[in-house]
Structures are given as C-alpha cells and as structure tokens.
Design a protein around this motif. Structure first.
Motif, PDB file in Angstrom:
ATOM      1  N   ASN A  85       0.831  -1.189   0.000  1.00 11.14           N
ATOM      2  CA  ASN A  85       0.000   0.000   0.000  1.00 11.14           C
ATOM      3  C   ASN A  85       0.873   1.249   0.000  1.00 11.14           C
ATOM      4  O   ASN A  85       1.403   1.652   1.036  1.00 11.14           O
ATOM      5  N   ALA A  86       1.004   1.849  -1.174  1.00 11.16           N
ATOM      6  CA  ALA A  86       1.826   3.056  -1.313  1.00 11.16           C
ATOM      7  C   ALA A  86       0.993   4.319  -1.279  1.00 11.16           C
ATOM      8  O   ALA A  86       1.506   5.407  -1.536  1.00 11.16           O
ATOM      9  N   GLY A  87      -0.309   4.204  -0.984  1.00  9.83           N
ATOM     10  CA  GLY A  87      -1.168   5.373  -0.899  1.00  9.83           C
ATOM     11  C   GLY A  87      -2.180   5.422  -2.030  1.00  9.83           C
ATOM     12  O   GLY A  87      -2.022   4.790  -3.072  1.00  9.83           O
TER      13      GLY A  87
ATOM     14  N   LEU B 104       7.931  -6.154  -9.576  1.00  6.05           N
ATOM     15  CA  LEU B 104       7.382  -4.811  -9.714  1.00  6.05           C
ATOM     16  C   LEU B 104       6.180  -4.615  -8.805  1.00  6.05           C
ATOM     17  O   LEU B 104       5.929  -3.517  -8.307  1.00  6.05           O
ATOM     18  N   HIS B 105       5.394  -5.670  -8.589  1.00  2.00           N
ATOM     19  CA  HIS B 105       4.169  -5.514  -7.799  1.00  2.00           C
ATOM     20  C   HIS B 105       4.408  -5.640  -6.296  1.00  2.00           C
ATOM     21  O   HIS B 105       3.448  -5.661  -5.520  1.00  2.00           O
ATOM     22  N   LYS B 106       5.649  -5.736  -5.872  1.00  7.59           N
ATOM     23  CA  LYS B 106       5.960  -5.626  -4.446  1.00  7.59           C
ATOM     24  C   LYS B 106       6.407  -4.181  -4.189  1.00  7.59           C
ATOM     25  O   LYS B 106       5.593  -3.268  -4.252  1.00  7.59           O
ATOM     26  N   TYR B 107       7.696  -3.986  -3.935  1.00 10.09           N
ATOM     27  CA  TYR B 107       8.148  -2.643  -3.587  1.00 10.09           C
ATOM     28  C   TYR B 107       8.387  -1.748  -4.800  1.00 10.09           C
ATOM     29  O   TYR B 107       8.910  -0.642  -4.646  1.00 10.09           O
ATOM     30  N   GLY B 108       7.986  -2.214  -5.992  1.00 11.47           N
ATOM     31  CA  GLY B 108       7.892  -1.314  -7.136  1.00 11.47           C
ATOM     32  C   GLY B 108       6.550  -0.610  -7.155  1.00 11.47           C
ATOM     33  O   GLY B 108       6.345   0.315  -7.941  1.00 11.47           O
ATOM     34  N   TYR B 109       5.597  -1.092  -6.311  1.00  9.37           N
ATOM     35  CA  TYR B 109       4.273  -0.502  -6.142  1.00  9.37           C
ATOM     36  C   TYR B 109       3.467  -0.478  -7.437  1.00  9.37           C
ATOM     37  O   TYR B 109       2.626   0.403  -7.636  1.00  9.37           O
TER      38      TYR B 109
ATOM     39  N   GLN C 275      10.372   4.340   0.173  1.00 12.35           N
ATOM     40  CA  GLN C 275      11.207   3.362   0.878  1.00 12.35           C
ATOM     41  C   GLN C 275      11.724   3.922   2.200  1.00 12.35           C
ATOM     42  O   GLN C 275      11.925   3.171   3.164  1.00 12.35           O
ATOM     43  N   GLY C 276      11.900   5.225   2.263  1.00 10.17           N
ATOM     44  CA  GLY C 276      12.271   5.844   3.533  1.00 10.17           C
ATOM     45  C   GLY C 276      11.168   5.687   4.576  1.00 10.17           C
ATOM     46  O   GLY C 276      11.450   5.445   5.760  1.00 10.17           O
ATOM     47  N   LEU C 277       9.918   5.811   4.143  1.00  7.23           N
ATOM     48  CA  LEU C 277       8.794   5.601   5.053  1.00  7.23           C
ATOM     49  C   LEU C 277       8.775   4.169   5.567  1.00  7.23           C
ATOM     50  O   LEU C 277       8.526   3.920   6.754  1.00  7.23           O
ATOM     51  N   VAL C 278       9.030   3.218   4.671  1.00 10.70           N
ATOM     52  CA  VAL C 278       9.016   1.811   5.075  1.00 10.70           C
ATOM     53  C   VAL C 278      10.133   1.527   6.072  1.00 10.70           C
ATOM     54  O   VAL C 278       9.918   0.878   7.109  1.00 10.70           O
ATOM     55  N   CYS C 279      11.339   1.990   5.756  1.00  7.71           N
ATOM     56  CA  CYS C 279      12.459   1.761   6.678  1.00  7.71           C
ATOM     57  C   CYS C 279      12.190   2.417   8.029  1.00  7.71           C
ATOM     58  O   CYS C 279      12.505   1.847   9.087  1.00  7.71           O
TER      59      CYS C 279
ATOM     60  N   LEU D  68       6.290  -9.450   9.505  1.00 10.62           N
ATOM     61  CA  LEU D  68       5.657  -8.302   8.865  1.00 10.62           C
ATOM     62  C   LEU D  68       6.365  -7.966   7.563  1.00 10.62           C
ATOM     63  O   LEU D  68       7.589  -7.963   7.499  1.00 10.62           O
ATOM     64  N   MET D  69       5.576  -7.693   6.532  1.00 16.44           N
ATOM     65  CA  MET D  69       6.096  -7.132   5.281  1.00 16.44           C
ATOM     66  C   MET D  69       5.456  -5.757   5.154  1.00 16.44           C
ATOM     67  O   MET D  69       4.270  -5.635   4.850  1.00 16.44           O
ATOM     68  N   LEU D  70       6.235  -4.736   5.424  1.00 19.84           N
ATOM     69  CA  LEU D  70       5.704  -3.393   5.626  1.00 19.84           C
ATOM     70  C   LEU D  70       5.586  -2.597   4.331  1.00 19.84           C
ATOM     71  O   LEU D  70       6.334  -2.812   3.372  1.00 19.84           O
ATOM     72  N   SER D  71       4.652  -1.657   4.331  1.00 24.09           N
ATOM     73  CA  SER D  71       4.409  -0.741   3.222  1.00 24.09           C
ATOM     74  C   SER D  71       4.494   0.694   3.726  1.00 24.09           C
ATOM     75  O   SER D  71       4.487   0.923   4.949  1.00 24.09           O
ATOM     76  N   PRO D  72       4.532   1.672   2.829  1.00 24.85           N
ATOM     77  CA  PRO D  72       4.552   3.064   3.287  1.00 24.85           C
ATOM     78  C   PRO D  72       3.386   3.410   4.222  1.00 24.85           C
ATOM     79  O   PRO D  72       3.548   4.194   5.156  1.00 24.85           O
ATOM     80  N   LYS D  73       2.231   2.818   3.997  1.00 25.93           N
ATOM     81  CA  LYS D  73       1.055   3.075   4.833  1.00 25.93           C
ATOM     82  C   LYS D  73       1.317   2.739   6.295  1.00 25.93           C
ATOM     83  O   LYS D  73       0.733   3.375   7.209  1.00 25.93           O
ATOM     84  N   HIS D  74       2.197   1.779   6.553  1.00 25.87           N
ATOM     85  CA  HIS D  74       2.425   1.348   7.931  1.00 25.87           C
ATOM     86  C   HIS D  74       3.148   2.404   8.773  1.00 25.87           C
ATOM     87  O   HIS D  74       3.146   2.313  10.004  1.00 25.87           O
TER      88      HIS D  74
END
Length: 411
Positions: free
Chosen positions: A38-40, A240-245, A309-313, A373-379
């Motif tokens: 979930n990248a927004g 691409l459909h993972k952290y390529g959003y 990716q900064g949000l995820v980290c 957990l596999m985190l996204s920017p939403k987290h």
C-alpha cells in the motif's frame, strides 16, 4: 453457482462484488502486512488508470502493439540501471514465481549449450530461499538441495555449506536479497566467489528487494553488494508488484547480457499455425500490467521511490525498537521492509491469533516460530497502533487469555 439464463445489470453485479469484499482484510487502513503493498491512494489511482488504458492490449503481440513493447523495454532498462546491469536484458513476467521459473529454465539451457550433462541437474539453495524454486524445479525434474542457514543467529545463507552441497550436476547457486522468512540479505559476494570458482550460474532472488534496496542505499542504508555489481551474478528476479508498487501481476527477470537472455525465450515454427516466440512462461501477457508498471515508475521516479522506501524503513525501525522494548527478539539484522520477531515467553501462533482477533492480518515464520511483517509506506501511519495492540495481545497471551482460533497461513 450456475450461469444465469439472463444477464444481470452491472449496477447490481457491482454492488454484490463490493458486498462480497466486506469480509476481506482491511488492507486500505494499514492493518494488513502481507499480500498488498500500500503506497497510498495516489499510486493506487495511477495503477488503476494506467492498467485500464491498456487492459485489452496483449503483450504477446509486439508487432501489433509496439507501444507495449517499448514500455516493457523502458521498464527493463530502468530496472537494469538500478541494479548495475547496464548492457543486460530481461522481460516482464506475471510475478516472482514466473521470473524464478524462467531464470532456472535459462540456466539449464545455458548449461546444456555449454557442454554440461543434459539430465541429473540440481540447484543449491539456502533453506530460507523462496518455495518458487522448489515449484519450478519440480516442473523441470531438477533436484533442489536445500542447505541450512548459518547457526550464528544471522539467518544468512551459509556459503561454505552450500559449496559442499555442489557437484558436477549443479546448474545454479541461489542467494536472496532479502529472503522472505526473516528479511535478511544473503552474502551475495561470498556466493559470487564460489560461483566464479566453480563456474556455476548465480541467481539472486531480489523479488522483495530489487526495487527497494537501491533506494534504501541512496537513503544511507548500508546495503551490501547484492546485484549485478557482483561479477558472478548472471540473473536476478525482482517484483514490480511488491516494492515497485505496480499493479499485480508484474515482475522482472533480468540477465547480465543478451547472450544469456537468448537462452530464455521459447520459439517454434514446426506446427500448423504461424511461428511463435514467447519470452516468458505465459503466451498472452496482460497489457495493463506492463502499462501500469511503466506509469508508476515514471510517476514516482527516483525521488518518489526514495520517499516511499524511507517511510518503510522508518516504520520498520520504529516497530523493531518497539517490539524489543516489549521483550521480543528480532531475527537477524533486517534492513529493508521485512521483519520477523519472537518472544521467549509467548507462543508465536497464539500471538498471531490474538493480533488477528484485533484486525491485524500479517504472517508468521516457522523456523523459528515468529511473527512476520512485510511493511508498506502506509504502515508509517499505523506503527504506533500496531505496537499498542501487540502489547495488549502479549499481555493476554501471557495471562492465558485465548483468542478465537484463527487458521494460520504461510504467505
């Protein structure tokens, strides 16, 4: 269900579809940490709109749809540029399993073309390597030699043990960046030294990290060499459909050179129809997956990916500190978007069920039993809420309060 004799109105059907989704996990709120990235809403809109623009077009026909062919070429070019693969080649696939399958097929055909035995092949892989390698090997009658990871608490692949498992039939050595169970990047440089010395194909499974690690490194994370920067790496898988959003299903399979890539496509003239050549396992390839990937990558650009990716980290670091404060042990040293952790005084599946009862749909790891957990920017928005619920769940489990039993599923 039987097909209705008369069709129903779209408004009625649409309403039923929405109602059926009412029992699904609430991923939009950030309470899901598996399956969805979930990248927004802004990126979700780009995915949706761009997919629809080329939904009917078919990637099988590059002559009919040169637009798709060029978009795929552009995506592969961007991927290779991120992963030190300039001068390489690749293709968009339907997902990580497809990319891994095609990499194995390519390595097998390359080995055959270079004088290796035609049967009795094996692949040496860490036990933490993705199950897609096992699935693909089963289809191609290739033996999987699964080697335990290091026992030093790092959860990294063990290069020495992997080399000991190799023999004349070994056609591929595998490392992950990162592996899924614990989120750990394997020692790719050490595996590369073995692959070079033994003249064996090295594949890096970066389905999770391929479109994450380069931007994390730009943001100052000390990501070790893991891609084509390591000279022995011959192929990579990156979703691409993972952290390529990007929209599902889309992945990339990448090769160091055109010469290696040429062992991947299937081509046949000897049948009643027109000659056909397909680069990946699929024949028809949905144009929408290609166009949506192209669109998202162009909309985000390097700056956008660095921000996401900064949000995820940041979310991972907050959760890592928070679970440690609750007495959990974090497995290894995660540095991207995955984290696994366990508590010495609480059963992992009991905690999983307690969190599921609170609306959190996540995953777990079996070796050792841990929350995952596999985190996204939403987290980044819900990390505090997760930690608060985890603390309450931990207290309940310690006190013997039983949550409603939830079927635990591997992800």
């Amino acid at each position: 269900m039987q097909m209705p004799e008369e069709g129903r109105g779209w408004d009625e059907v649409r309403a039923e579809m929405i109602a059926r989704g009412g029992g699904d996990v609430d991923w939009r709120s950030g309470k899901t940490a598996v399956y969805v990235f979930n990248a927004g809403e802004d990126i979700h809109h780009v995915q949706h709109d761009a997919y629809g623009l080329y939904m009917a077009e078919n990637g099988l026909g590059p002559l009919a749809f040169p637009s798709l062919a060029q978009m795929e070429k552009d995506v592969i070019g961007m991927a290779l540029g991120l992963l030190h693969g300039e001068g390489g080649a690749g293709a968009i696939t339907s997902g990580g399993t497809d990319s891994i399958t095609m990499a194995i097929k390519t390595a097998r055909d390359f080995a055959r073309a270079n004088g290796k035995q035609r049967t009795g092949h094996n692949i040496v892989i860490p036990r933490s390597g993705h199950l897609a390698f096992h699935k693909a090997a089963l289809m191609m009658d290739i033996e999987i030699r699964s080697v335990p990871v290091k026992d030093d608490g790092s959860y990294e692949a063990d290069p020495a043990a992997m080399e000991a498992a190799m023999d004349a039939g070994t056609i591929m050595l595998v490392g992950s960046a990162p592996q899924f169970p614990h989120g750990i990047i394997d020692p790719i440089e050490a595996l590369g030294e073995i692959a070079a010395r033994r003249d064996v194909w090295l594949h890096v499974d970066a389905c999770v990290g391929g479109y994450f690690a380069p931007f994390a490194r730009m943001n100052g994370v000390a990501v070790p060499a893991f891609d084509f920067e390591v000279p022995a790496v011959k192929s990579m898988s990156a979703d691409l459909h993972k952290y390529g959003y990007c929209a599902k299903g889309a992945s990339t399979v990448l090769f160091r050179s055109e010469a290696l890539y040429k062992h991947m496509p299937f081509s046949l003239r000897d049948w009643s129809g027109a000659p056909m050549k397909t680069p990946t396992l699929a024949g028809t390839r949905p144009g929408g997956a290609i166009s949506a990937a192209w669109a998202v990558m162009n909309v985000l650009g390097v700056a956008g990916y660095r921000e996401k990716q900064g949000l995820v980290c940041g979310a991972r670091e907050k959760i890592e500190a928070g679970v440690k404060a609750l007495g959990f042990d974090v497995l290894g040293r995660p540095m991207l978007g995955l984290i696994a952790f366990r508590h010495p005084e609480a059963d992992a599946l009991a905690l999983y069920a307690a969190m599921r009862a609170r609306g959190w749909f996540t995953s777990f790891t079996s070796e050792p039993p841990s929350l995952h957990l596999m985190l996204s920017p939403k987290h980044a928005e819900v990390a505090d809420a997760y930690l608060a619920d985890l603390g309450a769940a931990l207290a309940d489990v310690k006190a013997g309060v039983k949550a409603e039993r939830v079927e635990a599923r591997y992800s």
